[in-house]
Design a protein around this motif. Structure first.
Motif, PDB file in Angstrom:
ATOM      1  N   ARG A   1     -29.005  -8.205  41.404  1.00  0.00           N
ATOM      2  CA  ARG A   1     -28.001  -7.926  42.405  1.00  0.00           C
ATOM      3  C   ARG A   1     -28.325  -8.637  43.714  1.00  0.00           C
ATOM      4  NH1 ARG A   1     -25.450  -2.094  43.768  1.00  0.00           N
ATOM      5  NH2 ARG A   1     -23.445  -2.989  44.263  1.00  0.00           N
ATOM      6  N   LEU A   2     -29.585  -8.654  44.097  1.00  0.00           N
ATOM      7  CA  LEU A   2     -29.955  -9.353  45.324  1.00  0.00           C
ATOM      8  C   LEU A   2     -29.757 -10.851  45.201  1.00  0.00           C
ATOM      9  CD1 LEU A   2     -33.128  -7.416  46.476  1.00  0.00           C
ATOM     10  CD2 LEU A   2     -30.934  -7.508  47.622  1.00  0.00           C
ATOM     11  N   TYR A   5     -26.385 -11.689  46.197  1.00  0.00           N
ATOM     12  CA  TYR A   5     -26.284 -11.626  47.647  1.00  0.00           C
ATOM     13  C   TYR A   5     -26.773 -12.929  48.282  1.00  0.00           C
ATOM     14  CZ  TYR A   5     -26.260  -9.084  52.092  1.00  0.00           C
ATOM     15  OH  TYR A   5     -25.987  -8.657  53.359  1.00  0.00           O
ATOM     16  N   ARG A   8     -24.183 -15.608  47.725  1.00  0.00           N
ATOM     17  CA  ARG A   8     -23.019 -15.403  48.582  1.00  0.00           C
ATOM     18  C   ARG A   8     -23.242 -16.015  49.954  1.00  0.00           C
ATOM     19  NH1 ARG A   8     -21.491 -12.987  53.091  1.00  0.00           N
ATOM     20  NH2 ARG A   8     -19.588 -11.824  53.220  1.00  0.00           N
ATOM     21  N   TRP A   9     -24.394 -15.761  50.551  1.00  0.00           N
ATOM     22  CA  TRP A   9     -24.655 -16.285  51.892  1.00  0.00           C
ATOM     23  C   TRP A   9     -24.863 -17.790  51.882  1.00  0.00           C
ATOM     24  CZ3 TRP A   9     -23.194 -13.984  56.027  1.00  0.00           C
ATOM     25  CH2 TRP A   9     -23.049 -12.607  56.028  1.00  0.00           C
TER      26      TRP A   9
END
Length: 106
Positions: A1-2, A5, A8-9
């Motif tokens: 999950r990280l 993230y 995404r960034w």
């Protein structure tokens, strides 16, 4: 999950860097008298739900994530480090006992 993230960034930072301030031409389609209003880079970013994005913010978040992962890795390495027994100095009497044991064993 990280990991999602982080991606995404990275995507947001790269997209803002590339599309901010651009202006795209719309091609003439058959039957059109004149081309439509040109699409801007900011409108393209809005289409992928990036509003008020900045490269600086994306970079700061990525650096924060990198620091977090570094600290987690360091903690895991320290917790899993091998533990060794401490060595004590052998006095003369103990050395003689060790030699006797060696003689008996051989």
């Amino acid at each position: 999950r990280l990991m999602i993230y982080v991606c995404r960034w990275c995507f947001e930072g790269l997209a803002v860097n590339e599309f901010e301030g651009l202006e795209f031409e719309r091609p003439m389609r058959p039957g059109m008298r004149r081309p439509g209003k040109p699409l801007t880079g900011d409108e393209a970013l809005e289409r992928v739900s990036i509003v008020n994005g900045s490269v600086k913010r994306a970079l700061l978040v990525e650096l924060g994530l990198l620091g977090f992962f570094y600290i987690q890795t360091l903690g895991a390495l320290l917790r899993g480090a091998p533990k060794f027994a401490t060595m004590e100095h052998i006095v003369e009497a103990d050395a003689r006992e060790i030699e006797e044991v060696k003689v008996v064993v051989t």
